[in-house]
Design a protein around this motif. Structure first.
Motif, PDB file in Angstrom:
ATOM      1  N   ARG A  77       0.927  -1.298  -0.199  1.00 21.46           N
ATOM      2  CA  ARG A  77      -0.044   0.280   0.006  1.00 21.46           C
ATOM      3  C   ARG A  77       0.818   1.322   0.065  1.00 21.46           C
ATOM      4  NH1 ARG A  77      -4.164   1.640   4.237  1.00 21.46           N
ATOM      5  NH2 ARG A  77      -5.328   3.222   3.084  1.00 21.46           N
ATOM      6  N   HIS A  82       0.361   0.918  -7.372  1.00 18.82           N
ATOM      7  CA  HIS A  82      -0.576   0.163  -6.429  1.00 18.82           C
ATOM      8  C   HIS A  82      -1.663   1.078  -5.943  1.00 18.82           C
ATOM      9  CE1 HIS A  82       1.441  -3.709  -6.194  1.00 18.82           C
ATOM     10  NE2 HIS A  82       2.470  -2.950  -6.429  1.00 18.82           N
ATOM     11  N   HIS A  83      -3.156   0.667  -6.028  1.00 20.57           N
ATOM     12  CA  HIS A  83      -3.933   1.789  -5.443  1.00 20.57           C
ATOM     13  C   HIS A  83      -3.820   1.503  -3.876  1.00 20.57           C
ATOM     14  CE1 HIS A  83      -6.584  -2.045  -4.593  1.00 20.57           C
ATOM     15  NE2 HIS A  83      -7.163  -1.570  -3.752  1.00 20.57           N
ATOM     16  N   ASP A  84      -4.387   2.812  -3.053  1.00 21.61           N
ATOM     17  CA  ASP A  84      -4.371   2.972  -1.938  1.00 21.61           C
ATOM     18  C   ASP A  84      -5.559   2.107  -1.284  1.00 21.61           C
ATOM     19  OD1 ASP A  84      -2.848   4.327   0.363  1.00 21.61           O
ATOM     20  OD2 ASP A  84      -5.178   4.946   0.792  1.00 21.61           O
ATOM     21  N   HIS A  85      -6.731   2.693  -1.860  1.00 21.41           N
ATOM     22  CA  HIS A  85      -7.960   1.958  -1.383  1.00 21.41           C
ATOM     23  C   HIS A  85      -8.942   2.178  -2.250  1.00 21.41           C
ATOM     24  CE1 HIS A  85      -9.084   5.242   0.954  1.00 21.41           C
ATOM     25  NE2 HIS A  85     -10.351   4.763   0.664  1.00 21.41           N
ATOM     26  N   LEU A  86      -9.830   1.474  -2.457  1.00 18.40           N
ATOM     27  CA  LEU A  86     -11.021   1.799  -3.452  1.00 18.40           C
ATOM     28  C   LEU A  86     -12.432   1.842  -2.678  1.00 18.40           C
ATOM     29  CD1 LEU A  86     -12.066   2.068  -6.401  1.00 18.40           C
ATOM     30  CD2 LEU A  86     -12.224  -0.487  -6.543  1.00 18.40           C
TER      31      LEU A  86
END
Length: 164
Positions: A77, A82-86
């Motif tokens: 993360r 990379h996505h942090d969050h969705l």
């Protein structure tokens, strides 16, 4: 202007093992109104395509197995690429609670998800912000949220624009 202009057309999420991850994503996406549009699993590659047909615009999320040569590289993360969050929108606080009870708790009990936070108020993100945070089998972070403050801010913006 087309109201769909600029919205996400499709998103591909890379996972370590598509067959295993399907056990996480199937109940999540089904709850969110997506339909399974296609899938295939073999020993070297697997995928699932999930679509929302009710939005009058292509909207698809796919889970695809990572290239085998990268299988040992875990999600980090905050790393580039990379996505942090969705975060997915909920209809109400009750919807967040129902998703938590009907989807997340069984997934966690089946060792297919990790719940970071059960449904809770998050005043640091705005008045009325209510969410649950969770992770898939690879540690990718997700959120299911209702944010009524967004509509208040939208109304404020409209007022400012009309005054101009």
């Amino acid at each position: 202007m087309n109201p769909h202009r600029g919205l996400i057309h499709h998103l591909i999420i890379r996972v370590t093992n598509a067959r295993k991850s399907a056990g996480f994503y199937e109940p999540v996406f089904t709850y969110l109104g997506y339909e399974l549009a296609g899938s295939s699993f073999d020993e070297n590659y697997g995928y699932q395509d999930w679509k929302r047909w009710d939005l009058d615009t292509p909207h698809e999320i796919s889970i695809c197995q990572a290239d085998l040569k990268f299988a040992d590289q875990k999600h980090v993360r905050g790393a580039v690429g990379h996505h942090d969050h969705l975060a997915f929108c909920a209809e109400s606080r009750e919807d967040v609670d129902r998703f938590y009870a009907e989807v997340l708790i069984p997934l966690e009990q089946g060792n297919l998800a990790t719940i970071e936070d059960p449904p809770c108020d998050c005043p640091e993100y705005g008045e009325g912000y209510y969410a649950t945070f969770f992770h898939d089998p690879d540690g990718l972070k997700y959120e299911f949220v209702i944010n009524p403050n967004h509509l208040h801010k939208k109304d404020q913006r409209k007022s400012k624009v009309s005054e101009s």
